[in-house]
Design a protein around this motif. Structure first.
Motif, PDB file in Angstrom:
ATOM      1  N   GLU A 203       0.848  -1.200   0.000  1.00  0.00           N
ATOM      2  CA  GLU A 203       0.000   0.000   0.000  1.00  0.00           C
ATOM      3  C   GLU A 203       0.871   1.233   0.000  1.00  0.00           C
ATOM      4  O   GLU A 203       2.013   1.210   0.461  1.00  0.00           O
ATOM      5  CB  GLU A 203      -0.910  -0.021   1.229  1.00  0.00           C
ATOM      6  N   TRP A 204       0.372   2.351  -0.534  1.00  0.00           N
ATOM      7  CA  TRP A 204       1.129   3.600  -0.525  1.00  0.00           C
ATOM      8  C   TRP A 204       0.422   4.690   0.277  1.00  0.00           C
ATOM      9  O   TRP A 204       1.019   5.699   0.602  1.00  0.00           O
ATOM     10  CB  TRP A 204       1.371   4.094  -1.951  1.00  0.00           C
ATOM     11  N   ARG A 205      -0.844   4.467   0.589  1.00  0.00           N
ATOM     12  CA  ARG A 205      -1.594   5.465   1.355  1.00  0.00           C
ATOM     13  C   ARG A 205      -1.382   5.222   2.850  1.00  0.00           C
ATOM     14  O   ARG A 205      -1.787   4.195   3.388  1.00  0.00           O
ATOM     15  CB  ARG A 205      -3.078   5.395   0.994  1.00  0.00           C
ATOM     16  N   VAL A 206      -0.740   6.180   3.505  1.00  0.00           N
ATOM     17  CA  VAL A 206      -0.439   6.052   4.932  1.00  0.00           C
ATOM     18  C   VAL A 206      -1.672   6.424   5.751  1.00  0.00           C
ATOM     19  O   VAL A 206      -2.271   7.475   5.548  1.00  0.00           O
ATOM     20  CB  VAL A 206       0.747   6.965   5.332  1.00  0.00           C
ATOM     21  N   ARG A 207      -2.031   5.551   6.672  1.00  0.00           N
ATOM     22  CA  ARG A 207      -3.195   5.789   7.516  1.00  0.00           C
ATOM     23  C   ARG A 207      -2.762   6.438   8.824  1.00  0.00           C
ATOM     24  O   ARG A 207      -1.794   6.004   9.447  1.00  0.00           O
ATOM     25  CB  ARG A 207      -3.894   4.458   7.832  1.00  0.00           C
ATOM     26  N   PRO A 208      -3.454   7.475   9.267  1.00  0.00           N
ATOM     27  CA  PRO A 208      -3.142   8.022  10.594  1.00  0.00           C
ATOM     28  C   PRO A 208      -3.305   6.927  11.651  1.00  0.00           C
ATOM     29  O   PRO A 208      -4.196   6.075  11.548  1.00  0.00           O
ATOM     30  CB  PRO A 208      -4.193   9.131  10.776  1.00  0.00           C
ATOM     31  N   GLY A 209      -2.443   6.932  12.632  1.00  0.00           N
ATOM     32  CA  GLY A 209      -2.535   5.899  13.653  1.00  0.00           C
ATOM     33  C   GLY A 209      -1.407   5.990  14.645  1.00  0.00           C
ATOM     34  O   GLY A 209      -0.638   6.956  14.666  1.00  0.00           O
ATOM     35  N   ARG A 210      -1.300   4.967  15.456  1.00  0.00           N
ATOM     36  CA  ARG A 210      -0.311   4.937  16.526  1.00  0.00           C
ATOM     37  C   ARG A 210       0.508   3.660  16.422  1.00  0.00           C
ATOM     38  O   ARG A 210      -0.040   2.568  16.266  1.00  0.00           O
ATOM     39  CB  ARG A 210      -1.003   5.016  17.891  1.00  0.00           C
ATOM     40  N   VAL A 211       1.825   3.810  16.518  1.00  0.00           N
ATOM     41  CA  VAL A 211       2.746   2.681  16.487  1.00  0.00           C
ATOM     42  C   VAL A 211       3.425   2.595  17.847  1.00  0.00           C
ATOM     43  O   VAL A 211       3.860   3.618  18.381  1.00  0.00           O
ATOM     44  CB  VAL A 211       3.803   2.846  15.374  1.00  0.00           C
ATOM     45  N   ARG A 212       3.475   1.394  18.398  1.00  0.00           N
ATOM     46  CA  ARG A 212       4.175   1.191  19.664  1.00  0.00           C
ATOM     47  C   ARG A 212       5.445   0.389  19.402  1.00  0.00           C
ATOM     48  O   ARG A 212       5.409  -0.652  18.745  1.00  0.00           O
ATOM     49  CB  ARG A 212       3.299   0.441  20.678  1.00  0.00           C
ATOM     50  N   VAL A 213       6.557   0.921  19.890  1.00  0.00           N
ATOM     51  CA  VAL A 213       7.840   0.249  19.730  1.00  0.00           C
ATOM     52  C   VAL A 213       8.359  -0.097  21.121  1.00  0.00           C
ATOM     53  O   VAL A 213       8.439   0.764  21.990  1.00  0.00           O
ATOM     54  CB  VAL A 213       8.867   1.132  18.999  1.00  0.00           C
ATOM     55  N   GLU A 214       8.692  -1.365  21.308  1.00  0.00           N
ATOM     56  CA  GLU A 214       9.247  -1.806  22.590  1.00  0.00           C
ATOM     57  C   GLU A 214      10.700  -2.207  22.409  1.00  0.00           C
ATOM     58  O   GLU A 214      11.046  -2.960  21.495  1.00  0.00           O
ATOM     59  CB  GLU A 214       8.453  -2.994  23.137  1.00  0.00           C
ATOM     60  N   LEU A 215      11.553  -1.675  23.281  1.00  0.00           N
ATOM     61  CA  LEU A 215      12.941  -2.091  23.361  1.00  0.00           C
ATOM     62  C   LEU A 215      13.044  -3.060  24.528  1.00  0.00           C
ATOM     63  O   LEU A 215      12.917  -2.664  25.691  1.00  0.00           O
ATOM     64  CB  LEU A 215      13.867  -0.890  23.564  1.00  0.00           C
ATOM     65  N   LEU A 216      13.219  -4.323  24.208  1.00  0.00           N
ATOM     66  CA  LEU A 216      13.233  -5.365  25.229  1.00  0.00           C
ATOM     67  C   LEU A 216      14.572  -5.383  25.955  1.00  0.00           C
ATOM     68  O   LEU A 216      15.545  -4.782  25.490  1.00  0.00           O
ATOM     69  CB  LEU A 216      12.938  -6.710  24.576  1.00  0.00           C
ATOM     70  N   PRO A 217      14.632  -6.049  27.108  1.00  0.00           N
ATOM     71  CA  PRO A 217      15.895  -6.080  27.864  1.00  0.00           C
ATOM     72  C   PRO A 217      17.063  -6.547  27.008  1.00  0.00           C
ATOM     73  O   PRO A 217      16.950  -7.506  26.234  1.00  0.00           O
ATOM     74  CB  PRO A 217      15.593  -7.061  29.003  1.00  0.00           C
ATOM     75  N   ALA A 218      18.196  -5.860  27.157  1.00  0.00           N
ATOM     76  CA  ALA A 218      19.386  -6.157  26.356  1.00  0.00           C
ATOM     77  C   ALA A 218      19.903  -7.554  26.660  1.00  0.00           C
ATOM     78  O   ALA A 218      19.833  -8.039  27.789  1.00  0.00           O
ATOM     79  CB  ALA A 218      20.466  -5.118  26.629  1.00  0.00           C
ATOM     80  N   ILE A 219      20.416  -8.187  25.616  1.00  0.00           N
ATOM     81  CA  ILE A 219      20.966  -9.537  25.716  1.00  0.00           C
ATOM     82  C   ILE A 219      22.482  -9.458  25.606  1.00  0.00           C
ATOM     83  O   ILE A 219      23.013  -8.902  24.637  1.00  0.00           O
ATOM     84  CB  ILE A 219      20.398 -10.440  24.602  1.00  0.00           C
TER      85      ILE A 219
END
Length: 250
Positions: A203-219
């Motif tokens: 798709e090329w049409r960007v939809r307004p919305g919310r993205v959640r990014v989690e940085l998990l505990p370092a390994i």
């Protein structure tokens, strides 16, 4: 995500064209200087890239929530591999900068490097381009990245190496594990929720919305050897599945 969640409505063609025009209009004034500064002052170049990514998110109406399970505890000068465990959408190109706690070079495939500005600028900063179909070049790319990390550089990369068309986890590549083990870097696993809803595959049409990014505990990888690479990759895949990514086993 919640089973009752419904992706935001796809915007109209005219509205989408206008938003893309506005987003791309900011590229020359911001990313041409970023391209020129890349080899000389990569941190300044990165600041300009982050500014454009912020502009794009505002134009498209995309908000980013970042959950850092490491609580910002990253050692100055220490190498890290910020490793994306699920790659589903091109929207991640302007979302990721909001989540990275430190500037990082990118270990990228040739297709991304060819994208105007958003691929060119990281290359100018010293990011490493890999041609996965060319095994000898891919090994040299890992060598270059490992050398940079021994000098304190950090890298951001995807363990899949390409976007998933349906949200399922693709094959996990061993390059990230080999790179982290060889350089003694910590791996910070990153998971993205909602990026595919904002911009679905194809798709090329960007939809307004919310993205959640989690940085998990370092390994930690200190003490691991090349022989441990498969076990580390499997550990990362199990971790991704535990976060609800991809399809359940079987």
């Amino acid at each position: 995500m919640d089973a009752s969640f419904e992706p935001p409505e796809r915007p109209g063609t005219l509205s989408s064209l206008l938003r893309w025009t506005v987003a791309c209009a900011a590229m020359p004034p911001l990313l041409l200087p970023a391209l020129a500064l890349g080899p000389l002052r990569p941190s300044s170049s990165d600041a300009l890239m982050r500014t454009w990514c912020l502009w794009a998110r505002r134009v498209f109406g995309v908000d980013v929530d970042v959950v850092d399970h490491n609580e910002g505890g990253y050692d100055d000068g220490a190498p890290y591999v910020f490793l994306q465990l699920n790659q589903t959408s091109l929207s991640e190109a302007f979302v990721t900068t909001a989540a990275l706690p430190r500037w990082a070079l990118i270990f990228m495939n040739i297709e991304f490097a060819a994208l105007p500005f958003i691929g060119w600028v990281p290359v100018s900063q010293g990011s490493v381009v890999v041609v996965r179909q060319w095994s000898a070049q891919a090994r040299r790319a890992v060598d270059r990245a490992a050398d940079a990390m021994r000098r304190g550089a950090c890298f951001y990369m995807s363990i899949e190496g390409r976007r998933s068309p349906d949200g399922a986890l693709g094959p996990y590549k061993k390059g990230a594990a080999v790179l982290a083990i060889r350089s003694g870097a910590r791996i910070v696993p990153m998971v993205f929720h909602g990026a595919r809803d904002v911009l679905p595959f194809g798709e090329w049409r960007v939809r307004p919305g919310r993205v959640r990014v989690e940085l998990l505990p370092a390994i930690e990888t200190e003490g691991l050897s090349y022989a441990d690479r498969d076990a580390l990759v499997e550990r990362l895949r199990v971790l991704a599945q535990s976060q609800g990514l991809g399809r359940p086993p079987g």
